[in-house]
Motif scaffolding. Structure first.
Motif, PDB file in Angstrom:
ATOM      1  N   LEU A  97      -7.359  -8.637  -7.664  1.00 51.90           N
ATOM      2  CA  LEU A  97      -6.058  -8.671  -6.998  1.00 51.90           C
ATOM      3  C   LEU A  97      -5.306  -7.363  -7.241  1.00 51.90           C
ATOM      4  N   PRO A  98      -4.565  -6.862  -6.248  1.00 53.08           N
ATOM      5  CA  PRO A  98      -3.800  -5.620  -6.437  1.00 53.08           C
ATOM      6  C   PRO A  98      -2.599  -5.847  -7.346  1.00 53.08           C
ATOM      7  N   LYS A  99      -2.296  -4.812  -8.106  1.00 56.11           N
ATOM      8  CA  LYS A  99      -1.130  -4.859  -8.999  1.00 56.11           C
ATOM      9  C   LYS A  99      -0.045  -3.968  -8.413  1.00 56.11           C
ATOM     10  N   ARG A 100       1.075  -4.548  -8.090  1.00 54.66           N
ATOM     11  CA  ARG A 100       2.178  -3.785  -7.513  1.00 54.66           C
ATOM     12  C   ARG A 100       3.466  -4.096  -8.272  1.00 54.66           C
TER      13      ARG A 100
END
Length: 204
Positions: free
Chosen positions: A61-64
């Motif tokens: 999952l992307p970390k933003r």
């Protein structure tokens, strides 16, 4: 009825399911563990989030967004009720609090909170203090001293103010001197080249 006669209600408790004990468990040959594999072994377990070696979902999952955890400052909390263990007039600082095991570990400072009542006056040295704690300490006849920040201080600039030369002049003069040196070093080279040309023409 006595204590040794107490029994649970009928059918309220069920026997524990015995795993890994074969046919004697009453659940067949594999006794609920299937055929071979990691989960069938005694002591074998798989950690939470493990997906058989492939890239787990939490890493796919992307970390933003911004996370302030890296800049969080931890303060050791000390309440007024904890300070009653010291004698009247004592100087309560970080060293004394560590020796008495009221604070431990790594932290950036000590913060005094106003939980409880202070029975006698103390000289407290801390980094932060709540308004209620300050009021109670002063009411008990004590004093609170805030310690100065532990951040790195900028080194003072020496020489510019004492010699009477401004910072702009100091930065400009070396540049002009360097330019003059470069020009003077280039000129003799040109003269040497001209002399060599003259010699070659005379010889010819």
């Amino acid at each position: 009825m006595r204590l040794h006669n107490l029994r649970p209600r009928p059918r309220s408790r069920h026997r524990v399911k015995r795993l890994g004990c074969g046919e004697s468990s009453g659940h067949g040959k594999t006794s609920g563990k299937g055929h071979k594999g990691q989960k069938a072994r005694s002591g074998g377990s798989i950690r939470l989030g493990f997906e058989g070696g492939q890239m787990p979902l939490i890493r796919r999952l992307p970390k933003r967004g911004f996370n302030n955890a890296a800049f969080h400052k931890r303060y050791a909390i000390v309440n007024l009720s904890d300070l009653n263990a010291f004698e009247a007039g004592a100087v309560v600082n970080e060293q004394l609090l560590r020796e008495s095991n009221l604070v431990r570990g790594h932290f950036v400072g000590i913060k005094i909170l106003g939980d409880g009542e202070l029975k006698h006056g103390l000289k407290v040295e801390a980094d932060k203090v709540s308004a209620a704690a300050r009021e109670k300490i002063e009411k008990a006849g004590g004093t609170i001293t805030l310690r100065e920040g532990r951040g790195p201080q900028a080194a003072p600039v020496h020489g510019a103010g004492e010699s009477g030369i401004s910072a702009g002049e100091v930065s400009v003069e070396p540049a002009s001197q360097a330019a003059g040196k470069r020009e003077s070093s280039r000129r003799p080279q040109g003269k040497v080249k001209a002399r060599t040309k003259k010699k070659t023409s005379e010889e010819s």
